[in-house]
Design an enzyme around this catalytic site. Structure first.
Site, PDB file in Angstrom:
ATOM      1  N   HIS A 107       0.802  -1.216   0.000  1.00  0.00           N
ATOM      2  CA  HIS A 107       0.000   0.000   0.000  1.00  0.00           C
ATOM      3  C   HIS A 107       0.843   1.279   0.000  1.00  0.00           C
ATOM      4  O   HIS A 107       0.281   2.376   0.084  1.00  0.00           O
ATOM      5  CB  HIS A 107      -0.894   0.016   1.247  1.00  0.00           C
ATOM      6  CG  HIS A 107      -0.088   0.196   2.498  1.00  0.00           C
ATOM      7  ND1 HIS A 107       0.695  -0.800   3.041  1.00  0.00           N
ATOM      8  CD2 HIS A 107       0.105   1.281   3.281  1.00  0.00           C
ATOM      9  CE1 HIS A 107       1.309  -0.342   4.100  1.00  0.00           C
ATOM     10  NE2 HIS A 107       0.976   0.913   4.275  1.00  0.00           N
ATOM     11  N   HIS A 140       1.763   6.901  -0.994  1.00  0.00           N
ATOM     12  CA  HIS A 140       0.904   6.112  -0.102  1.00  0.00           C
ATOM     13  C   HIS A 140      -0.421   5.890  -0.817  1.00  0.00           C
ATOM     14  O   HIS A 140      -1.106   6.843  -1.164  1.00  0.00           O
ATOM     15  CB  HIS A 140       0.687   6.859   1.218  1.00  0.00           C
ATOM     16  CG  HIS A 140       0.304   5.968   2.357  1.00  0.00           C
ATOM     17  ND1 HIS A 140      -0.986   5.523   2.546  1.00  0.00           N
ATOM     18  CD2 HIS A 140       1.041   5.414   3.346  1.00  0.00           C
ATOM     19  CE1 HIS A 140      -1.024   4.750   3.629  1.00  0.00           C
ATOM     20  NE2 HIS A 140       0.198   4.657   4.123  1.00  0.00           N
TER      21      HIS A 140
END
Lengths: 156, 88
Positions: free
Chosen positions: A62, A77
């Site tokens: 992620h 992110h």
């Protein structure tokens, strides 16, 4: 002699460039991780690319960090609180330690699926260890991967 | 050099939010602080890039170290931070 070098940080994926302050997470919105910008991604299968040329120093499903040859690191992110997905929905296309060009594919995911799980797919792009004034010319509005999301000015 | 060995409590380890909180506290300290995984090379606790690069997971033990005036107090404060869940 001081020379100022500008690092052009590209959008890692297609979407709408938004201000970091509009990210629905106070830690990113208050620039605690660092200054930068964010992309509200298109909903649908998307390839996430490296925002700069450098080494993929950290790769999580992620999130990833690319460090340029001058040592400046950029964090991408993918979504907010997506660490809780434990990698589900993220296909890794590169390996930690790889040398990347700006625009090299790193991860494939579908922001629509993230949103369907009740999470925000907004992607903060962060200049690590930078001062707030080092980030400028932040893009706004529709953006394609590889187009400049912001400029990172540093004294070298 | 004074040091503390601390078990990291945050569920996600020292990543985005907990890493930012820790680096901010370390940057505010009067003395430079280093952080390392046990047996590995220390890095500056003032660098979010360096701290993210350590890839510290929940339950990992880290060594924080500092020298100079106030080092013991600084290390106690930072050890308390790392021992707490910074996710909240």
């Amino acid at each position: 002699m001081d020379t100022t070098t500008v690092l052009f940080v590209g959008a890692p994926l297609a979407g709408i460039a938004i201000a970091l302050a509009d990210v629905p997470d106070p830690v990113f919105a208050q620039a605690m991780v660092g200054p930068g910008a964010a992309v509200d991604p298109e909903r649908g299968p998307l390839t996430v690319v490296s925002p700069i040329a450098g080494t993929l120093v950290k790769l999580k499903p992620h999130a990833f960090v690319v460090a340029g040859t001058d040592g400046r690191g950029v964090l991408v992110h993918l979504g907010i609180d997506t660490v809780n997905l434990d990698g589900a929905g993220f296909d890794l296309l590169a390996a930690e330690g790889a040398r990347l060009s700006a625009g090299t594919p790193v991860v494939r995911w579908n922001p629509a699926e993230i949103e369907a799980r009740g999470l925000s797919p907004v992607c903060p792009v962060i200049a690590l260890d930078a001062t707030a004034v080092a980030v400028c010319s932040v893009a706004a509005g529709a953006i394609e991967p590889g187009r400049t999301l912001f400029q990172w000015v540093a004294r070298a | 050099m004074p040091e503390r060995i601390v078990t990291v409590a945050s569920r996600v380890g020292l990543h985005a939010r907990p890493a930012a909180v820790f680096v901010k506290a370390a940057s505010a300290a009067a003395v430079p602080v280093t952080i390392a995984k046990q047996g590995k090379d220390p890095v500056s606790a003032r660098s979010i890039l360096a701290v993210l690069g350590l890839d510290v997971r929940q339950g990992d033990q880290v060594v924080i170290a500092a020298d100079g005036a106030g080092a013991e107090h600084t290390l106690d404060e930072l050890a308390a931070l790392l021992s707490a869940d910074l996710e909240g």
